[in-house]
Design an enzyme around this catalytic site. Sequence first.
Site, PDB file in Angstrom:
ATOM      1  N   GLY A 229     103.567  93.575 -23.533  1.00  0.00           N
ATOM      2  CA  GLY A 229     104.562  94.641 -23.410  1.00  0.00           C
ATOM      3  C   GLY A 229     104.684  95.066 -21.964  1.00  0.00           C
ATOM      4  O   GLY A 229     104.194  94.381 -21.062  1.00  0.00           O
TER       5      GLY A 229
ATOM      6  N   SER B 283      98.572  91.478 -19.829  1.00  0.00           N
ATOM      7  CA  SER B 283      99.627  90.848 -19.034  1.00  0.00           C
ATOM      8  C   SER B 283     100.959  91.247 -19.644  1.00  0.00           C
ATOM      9  O   SER B 283     101.015  91.988 -20.621  1.00  0.00           O
ATOM     10  CB  SER B 283      99.470  89.337 -19.065  1.00  0.00           C
ATOM     11  OG  SER B 283      99.884  88.846 -20.326  1.00  0.00           O
ATOM     12  N   LYS B 284     102.017  90.697 -19.073  1.00  0.00           N
ATOM     13  CA  LYS B 284     103.362  91.046 -19.553  1.00  0.00           C
ATOM     14  C   LYS B 284     103.542  90.741 -21.036  1.00  0.00           C
ATOM     15  O   LYS B 284     104.343  91.369 -21.706  1.00  0.00           O
ATOM     16  CB  LYS B 284     104.406  90.277 -18.738  1.00  0.00           C
ATOM     17  CG  LYS B 284     104.492  90.750 -17.308  1.00  0.00           C
ATOM     18  CD  LYS B 284     105.874  90.479 -16.733  1.00  0.00           C
ATOM     19  CE  LYS B 284     105.963  90.945 -15.297  1.00  0.00           C
ATOM     20  NZ  LYS B 284     105.293  90.015 -14.364  1.00  0.00           N
ATOM     21  N   ARG B 285     102.784  89.753 -21.523  1.00  0.00           N
ATOM     22  CA  ARG B 285     102.891  89.404 -22.944  1.00  0.00           C
ATOM     23  C   ARG B 285     102.601  90.607 -23.846  1.00  0.00           C
ATOM     24  O   ARG B 285     103.028  90.664 -24.988  1.00  0.00           O
ATOM     25  CB  ARG B 285     101.886  88.301 -23.299  1.00  0.00           C
ATOM     26  CG  ARG B 285     102.294  86.923 -22.893  1.00  0.00           C
ATOM     27  CD  ARG B 285     101.253  85.910 -23.309  1.00  0.00           C
ATOM     28  NE  ARG B 285      99.956  86.194 -22.687  1.00  0.00           N
ATOM     29  CZ  ARG B 285      98.865  86.510 -23.346  1.00  0.00           C
ATOM     30  NH1 ARG B 285      98.877  86.582 -24.655  1.00  0.00           N
ATOM     31  NH2 ARG B 285      97.730  86.756 -22.708  1.00  0.00           N
TER      32      ARG B 285
END
Length: 483
Positions: free
Chosen positions: A257, A253-255
Amino acid sequence: MHQIKVRFAPSPTGPLHIGGARSALFNYLFARHYGGVFLLRIEDTDLDRSRPEYEDEIITSLRWLGLDWDEGVASAGENGPYRQTERRSIYEQYTRALLEQGDAYYCFCSEEALEEERQALMSKGETPRYLGHCRHLSEEERAACLARGIKPVVRFRVPPRQIYMVDDLVRGRVSFESDEMGDFIIVKSDGLPTYNFAVVVDDALMGVTHVIRAEEHLSNTPRQLMIYEALRFKRPEFAHISLILGSDRQKMSKRHGATSLMQYREMGYLPEALINFLSLLGWSPEGEEQILDVEQIIRAFTLERVAKSPAVFDLDKLNWMNGQYIRKLDIQDLAARVRPYLINSPYQAQTEALSAEQYLLLIAMLKDRLVCLQDIVKEAAVVFEPLSYSSEAVEVLKGENTSVVLQHFIDSLSPEMQPDVIKQQLKTITKTNKLKPKDVFMPLRCALSGQVHGPELPSLIALWGREETLRRVQHSLAMLTGK
Ligand code: GLU
C-alpha cells in the site's frame, strides 16, 4: 541527568515514508517524555540522490503529523548549520585531525582494483572488505598519485583485534570484531564526508545524547564508535528500533500500500490517527487500550517498552483506527476537513448548492461510513447521483406492499423536510398499514435510492428535498405499475 537531546536525521533522497515517520515519532516522544530537545538535521551528502523537493516534503510531512522540533533545519539552534552540505569546513577540520594523528589516510585505489579485491575475497568465502593497499603509502608514492590527477578518498584506519561493544537500549549488548571490518571511507573523492563520519561529527557537536534510529544502522554503529574514540568525543546512547514488516512479514514496500506520508494525507488519514498507529509499531503501552492521544502516548513512552521483534504494518488496523478518530471529531471540524474532497469531485456544484445546515446534515449522515476522508465522495454518491437500481433493489420493489407504501408516502409527505418529521411520518405509515418497520423502510429505500443498503433514510430524504424525493418515488412507482 544532563538534558536529553535526540535527533531525526533523514536523507532527502525520497519522500518521508512510514518507517522514517516512525523513527521521527519515537525520537519526538522520547524527547517530550523526558523534557528534552528534538532536533532535525538533513543528511544530504549524497549529491546524486538528494533533492530540495524531498527536504520540503519531509518537513511538510513532519509538520502535518505535528512532530515539531526545537532545533535544526527550518527552526532555531546554535549548533548549525543543520544541513550537512553546509558543514563541509567542519568535516574538513576533523578529517585533518584524523589524518594528522594517523587514524586516517588517503587511498588512491581505483574502482576496478577494489572490485577485483571484493571478488577475490568472496570467492574464498571471506567478507568483502578493503585489505589496506594504501595504508602504508610513502610520501613520494602519495605525491606521485596526486601528480597523476587521481582524486583520493580518505579511509579510517580500523584498529586491529578490537571488540566494539554497544549496550543498545532496545537490543541489549551487541558486539562487533574490528577484524571483520576493512578500513572504511570517511571522505569521498568529491570531498564530501560519508554517512558514518558526518553522523558522528554532527551528533557529537550538536550534543545528541541518544541516537534512536532504524535497526538497519546497527551494523554501522561499530564504525561510528571507532570515530567517536579517535576524535575523543563522548559517545551517545544507542537505541535501534526494529524493522517494519508488511502483513505478509516481508519488508515493507509499495506492495503493502501507500508508503509515503503525503499519500496517506491525500487519502484523508488523520494525523492524530497516524500518530497513534505509528506509536504502536514496535512500542506498546501497559494496558490494553489502543486508542491513545499524543499526550497519553508521551506520558507512557519509554524505550523499555520498545520491542526487539519486528513490527507488523496492519492496514486493517490503521483503517479501523482512522475510522475511530473520524467518529470522534466534532461535526463542524469533520465537515471542514472533508469539504476539499467534495469540492474537487464531480459533486462540486451540488455540494456548493447545499445550505450550511444541509451540508452538516450530509456529513453527519455519512460520518460513520468513512474509513478515510476521501471516502466522502463515494459515500455521497447516493445523494448526488441519479437514481438507478441494483438487482437486489428491483427484487425488493416487487414485494406485495410496495405500491401501497409508496403511494401512502407520496400522499403524506409533509412540506417540512426535517429528518425527525420524516421519521415520524414513516412510523405513521407503518402503524396505519399494520406493517413491520422493515416492510416500510426497505421498499422506500429501494424506491428512492435504488439500493438495499445506505445511510439513514430520513436524512437522505431531507437532503433530496421534497421535489427530488417525489420525483424519485414517482419514477419507481411508474416503473412498478408499468405506466
Ligand atoms: N541519514 C540516515 C538515514 O536517513 C540517518 C541514520 C541515523 O539516524 O543515524 O537513514
